[in-house]
Design an enzyme around this catalytic site. Structure first.
Site, mmCIF file in Angstrom:
data_model
loop_
_atom_site.group_PDB
_atom_site.id
_atom_site.type_symbol
_atom_site.label_atom_id
_atom_site.label_comp_id
_atom_site.label_asym_id
_atom_site.label_seq_id
_atom_site.Cartn_x
_atom_site.Cartn_y
_atom_site.Cartn_z
ATOM 1 N N GLU A 179 0.784 -1.148 0.065
ATOM 2 C CA GLU A 179 -0.138 -0.136 -0.006
ATOM 3 C C GLU A 179 0.854 1.087 -0.156
ATOM 4 O O GLU A 179 0.783 2.125 0.934
ATOM 5 C CB GLU A 179 -0.968 -0.082 1.123
ATOM 6 C CG GLU A 179 -1.998 -1.107 1.198
ATOM 7 C CD GLU A 179 -3.157 -0.902 2.095
ATOM 8 O OE1 GLU A 179 -2.879 -0.652 3.090
ATOM 9 O OE2 GLU A 179 -4.038 -1.597 1.981
ATOM 10 N N GLU A 203 -6.402 -8.053 -0.579
ATOM 11 C CA GLU A 203 -6.726 -7.852 0.631
ATOM 12 C C GLU A 203 -8.197 -7.825 0.833
ATOM 13 O O GLU A 203 -8.818 -7.075 0.142
ATOM 14 C CB GLU A 203 -6.181 -6.867 1.545
ATOM 15 C CG GLU A 203 -4.842 -7.218 1.855
ATOM 16 C CD GLU A 203 -4.079 -5.945 2.622
ATOM 17 O OE1 GLU A 203 -5.004 -5.353 3.502
ATOM 18 O OE2 GLU A 203 -2.985 -5.696 2.572
HETATM 19 C C1 GLA Z 1 -4.203 -2.437 4.810
HETATM 20 C C2 GLA Z 1 -2.847 -3.414 5.065
HETATM 21 C C3 GLA Z 1 -2.890 -4.413 6.028
HETATM 22 C C4 GLA Z 1 -3.646 -4.343 7.054
HETATM 23 C C5 GLA Z 1 -4.927 -4.031 6.682
HETATM 24 C C6 GLA Z 1 -6.200 -3.774 7.909
HETATM 25 O O1 GLA Z 1 -4.936 -3.031 4.040
HETATM 26 O O2 GLA Z 1 -2.202 -3.495 3.790
HETATM 27 O O3 GLA Z 1 -1.443 -4.442 6.215
HETATM 28 O O4 GLA Z 1 -3.358 -3.191 7.927
HETATM 29 O O5 GLA Z 1 -4.952 -2.803 6.054
HETATM 30 O O6 GLA Z 1 -7.550 -3.690 7.351
#
Ligand code: GLA
Ligand code: ZN
Length: 673
Positions: free
Chosen positions: A151, A306
Site C-alpha cells: 500500500e 486483501e
Molecule cells: C491494510 C494493510 C494491511 C492491514 C489491513 C487492515 O490494507 O495493507 O496490512 O493493516 O489494512 O485492514
C-alpha cells in the site's frame, strides 16, 4: 506474461514471523490452510526485522521453511518485498530514511509506510534485502509472484525530495520563465527567480498556487512509481518471468493509480467496504465501481489482494458480515474481473494494533467457527468455477474517472467549497448501469475511448487540450458523449480557458456556459423535461448555459434562470454530445440513461428486468458467457428468465423459468454464446 493465472487464487496475508516462538502454530496453519481450500499465501510483507535483524546480518532459514513447507502442501507463495515497514536499527542509524511532513517536521521511528521514497540509503537498503530475497527465492517454483511493498502512499517533504521535485519541474518546464507563466505566478507576486525558491506545498508556506499543488501531486505519484520500479528492477534481475504487483488502497486519492499500469504486471487491490452500515445496496455499487476501476487500469483481470473474512478493527463500527455476505462480497470481486480472493490476514495477531482485526483463524485457533466455514465455502466455490478463469469483461460504456481532475477540482476554490463530491457523482451515474446489469469500464483522460459506444464524463473540470480533441474526434466518428456542468474549465496546468466554457468543446456541445450558480446543501432546484413535462430535482450546481446549435431537452423550473437550458443534445459529425447542466436526482439519471442506452442499442448482460438490489455482471470467453447474479438486498428476490435457460455452475444444474435468490445470494451461470 499473458497467462498470469491458470486458476483462481484463494489465500491470505500470512505473517508467520509473529509466531516463530510457537512451533505448533505453523503445523496447525498448514492443516487449516488446506482445509480452507487455500492455494496461496502472501508472505514477508512486514518481515524486514525478522529477515535482517541487524544491519548486514540476514536470517532466511525461517522463510525457507515456510515457503518450502507450504509448497509441499500445495500452497504457493506471493513473496513480498518488506519495504512497507523498516526495522528500528535502520531509522536510528540513518534518520534520512524517515519521512518529513508538510510542516517540515521529520517523523520519529514507528508505525509503517512512512519512509522517504528518495533517500539513497533507503533505496540502497531495500535493494540489498530485495536482491537477497530474489537471489534465494526467485527461481523457487513455490514463488509465483512479487508483492512489491505494501500500500504505497503518502508523501515526503525532506530536502532530498525537494531537490527531486525541482529536477522534475525543470524537466517539465525547461525554463523558470515558462514555469512562472504556466503557474500564473504574477498573482500575489509569487514569481520565482531561482529554482531553489520552489518548495513543495505546505500549510506554513505556499499552497495557493494551484498549478504547483497539482504538479506536486503528479510528482508524488511519479516518485512513488520510481521507488516501486527500483524495487521491481532489483527482484526481476534474478528471474524476469515472475510477475510483480503492488496492492492499491480502497478509494485512495493520493496516487494516480492509472499511472502504474505500465509498471506492474497485474493490479491488486485491498477492499474494505462497510457492509451492513446504512445500505448494502449503496455499498455494493460503490465497491463495484472501484473494482471496475481496478480492472480498467490495465484492462485485464486484477487481484483482490486483501479483504477481511469478517470485520476490520478500524472502521467506525466493526460490524460482522452477516451470513451469506462473505461469499457474496468475495464473488463480487470475481464478477468484476478479479482472479483471486485473498484476505488480511490468515491468523489474528496476538498483540499490537491489529490483534482484533478479523482473520481466517481466530485466537481460538480451530476451524469450527462461522468465519472459517465462510472462507471454506469461498474456496470451494472458486474451485468449482475454474472455467471462468480465462474470461474477460467487455463493455460498451465507459465513465471518465481521472485522478488529476479530482485533485484539481478539490483544490479549485470555486463555486462549492463544501464539496463537489466527484466520486459520489461518478458512482451516481455508475449506479444506473449497475441496476440494469450492464458492464462499465473506467477511463482516465489518457485512456482510449474509441471502442465505446457511450462515454460519460462527470464534472471534468480539468480537461487537457488533447483530451478536448479526443472528445471531438470520438463524437465526430459517431460516439455518444455525455458531459456535465463544471467541465472543461481549466487546462492541464490549471489555467482557465479563455473565450468561454467548456473551452474548445463549445461547438461540439453547441453551447456556452456563462455562469454557474452554486446551491447550499438545503437548496433544491428543478428541471422540466420538455417532451413529457416530467419534473426532476437538481442540486449543487446550476450551470447557466446558452444553447447555440444544441437542442434543449430540459429547462430549469425555478429561480431567475427558469426556462434556461438544463439538458441539451447536440448532433456533431456522426455522433451526439449531451450536456447535463446540474446534479440531477437519481430518477433523472435512470430515465435519461436508460433511454439513451436503448436508443444506442447497448444490451444488458441478461435481457431481463432486475429486481431492486440485484445486479448481473458478465464475464465471457470465446465460447461462453458467465453471469454473476448477485442479490444485495436483505430480502428474497426472483428473476423471470423469459426464454433463457442457464446452467448454474456452482450447483451444476439447469435453471429455466425463474432464478430464486435468497438474501445476499450469488448464483453463477454459464450461457452458451
Ligand atoms: C491494510 C494493510 C494491511 C492491514 C489491513 C487492515 O490494507 O495493507 O496490512 O493493516 O489494512 O485492514
Ligand atoms: Zn524525502
Amino acid at each position: 506474461m499473458e497467462n498470469i493465472f491458470n486458476k483462481f487464487l484463494h489465500g491470505a496475508d500470512y505473517n508467520p514471523e509473529q509466531w516463530l516462538d510457537y512451533p505448533d502454530i505453523f503445523e496447525k496453519d498448514i492443516e487449516l490452510m488446506k482445509k480452507a481450500h487455500c492455494n496461496v499465501m502472501s508472505i514477508g510483507i512486514f518481515s524486514w526485522a525478522a529477515l535482517e535483524p541487524e544491519e548486514g546480518v540476514f536470517n532466511f532459514e525461517w522463510l525457507d521453511k515456510v515457503i518450502n513447507t507450504l509448497y509441499e502442501n500445495g500452497i504457493n507463495t506471493i513473496l513480498a518485498t518488506p519495504s512497507g515497514a523498516r526495522p528500528a536499527w535502520l531509522s536510528k542509524k540513518y534518520p534520512e530514511v524517515l519521512r518529513v511532513a508538510e510542516n517540515r517536521v521529520r517523523n520519529l521511528h514507528g508505525f509503517r509506510h512512512n519512509h522517504c521514497y528518495t533517500s539513497p540509503i533507503y533505496r540502497e537498503k531495500t535493494a540489498i534485502l530485495n536482491g537477497k530475497l530474489a537471489e534465494r527465492y526467485a527461481n523457487n517454483p513455490a514463488v509465483i509472484m512479487w508483492h512489491i511493498s505494501n500500500e504505497y502512499g503518502g508523501e515526503c517533504h525532506c530536502e532530498l525530495c525537494q531537490e527531486e521535485f525541482r529536477k522534475w519541474l525543470k524537466e517539465k518546464y525547461k525554463t523558470l520563465d515558462s514555469l512562472n507563466k504556466k503557474w500564473w505566478t504574477t498573482f500575489w507576486s509569487h514569481t520565482f527567480t531561482s529554482w531553489d525558491q520552489i518548495e513543495s506545498p505546505s500549510p506554513i508556506g505556499e499552497n495557493q498556487v494551484h498549478a504547483l499543488n497539482l504538479d506536486w501531486k503528479r510528482f508524488v505519484t511519479d516518485r512513488t512509481i520510481d521507488f516501486m520500479r527500483h524495487e521491481i528492477d532489483t527482484v526481476k534481475k534474478y528471474n524476469s518471468s515472475i510477475p510483480a504487483t503492488t496492492n492499491f488502497m480502497y478509494y485512495y486519492e493520493g496516487l494516480n493509480y492509472f499511472k502504474f499500469k505500465d509498471y506492474v504486471d497485474v493490479v491488486s487491490y485491498d477492499s474494505y467496504p462497510e457492509w451492513h452500515s446504512e445500505s448494502n445496496i449503496e455499498s455494493a455499487y460503490k465497491v463495484a465501481a472501484y473494482f471496475d476501476i481496478m480492472r480498467s487500469i490495465k484492462g485485464k483481470p486484477f487481484m483482490l489482494m486483501e479483504s477481511t473474512p469478517s470485520m476490520t478493527n478500524w472502521q467506525r463500527v466493526s460490524k460482522l458480515k452477516k451470513p451469506g455476505m462473505h461469499k457474496l462480497a468475495s464473488i463480487q470481486a470475481v464478477a468484476h474481473g478479479s482472479n483471486t480472493v485473498q484476505y488480511f490476514q490468515w491468523r489474528k495477531s496476538r498483540g499490537s494494533s491489529e490483534k482484533l482485526h478479523g482473520a481466517v483463524v481466530d485466537h481460538y485457533g480451530k476451524e469450527d467457527t462461522r468465519v472459517f466455514n465462510d472462507v471454506v465455502e469461498v474456496g470451494i466455490t472458486l474451485e468449482k468455477i475454474n472455467d471462468v478463469i480465462d474470461s474477460k469483461l467487455e463493455s460498451k460504456v465507459a465513465i471518465v474517472f481521472d485522478w488529476e481532475n479530482m485533485w484539481a477540482l478539490k483544490d479549485s476554490q470555486g463555486p462549492r467549497n463544501i464539496g463537489l463530491n466527484y466520486i459520489d457523482i461518478i458512482t451516481e451515474y455508475y449506479k444506473v448501469f449497475w441496476e440494469l446489469g450492464i458492464n462499465v469500464d473506467f477511463v482516465d483522460m489518457e485512456g482510449d475511448i474509441d471502442k465505446y459506444d457511450l462515454v460519460i464524463a462527470p464534472i471534468l473540470y480539468m480537461t487537457r487540450s488533447e483530451y478536448q480533441d479526443k472528445i471531438r474526434a470520438f463524437v465526430e466518428k459517431g460516439g455518444n458523449f455525455v458531459m456535465t456542468y463544471w467541465s472543461s474549465i481549466v487546462n492541464d496546468v490549471d489555467l482557465c480557458y479563455l473565450g468561454g466554457f467548456p473551452g474548445k468543446l463549445m461547438d461540439v456541445f453547441g453551447l456556452r456556459s456563462e455562469e454557474v450558480d452554486a446551491l447550499y446543501d438545503y437548496e433544491v432546484n428543478e428541471i422540466r423535461v420538455k417532451k413529457d413535462n416530467k419534473i426532476y430535482k437538481c442540486t449543487h450546481i446550476c450551470d447557466l448555459i446558452h444553447a447555440s446549435e444544441a437542442e434543449v431537452l430540459a429547462e430549469y423550473n425555478s429561480d431567475f434562470y427558469k426556462g434556461m437550458p438544463a439538458l441539451t443534445k447536440n448532433s456533431y459529425g456522426n455522433g451526439n454530445a449531451y450536456y447535463i447542466a446540474s446534479r440531477m436526482d437519481g430518477e433523472f439519471n435512470k430515465d435519461f440513461l436508460s433511454k439513451l442506452i436503448s436508443d444506442i442499442g447497448i444490451k444488458r448482460n441478461l435481457g431481463v428486468e432486475l429486481p431492486f438490489g440485484v445486479t448481473i455482471t458478465k464475464r465471457e470467453d470465446d465460447l461462453n458467457e458467465y453471469l454473476f447474479i448477485q442479490n444485495y438486498s436483505d430480502e428474497k428476490r426472483e428473476i423471470n428468465l423469459e426464454e433463457y435457460c442457464l446452467k448454474d455452475i456452482i450447483n451444476n444444474n439447469k435453471i429455466s423459468n425463474k432464478i430464486l435468490l435468497n438474501p445476499y445470494d450469488v448464483v453463477i451461470c454459464e450461457k452458451e454464446k
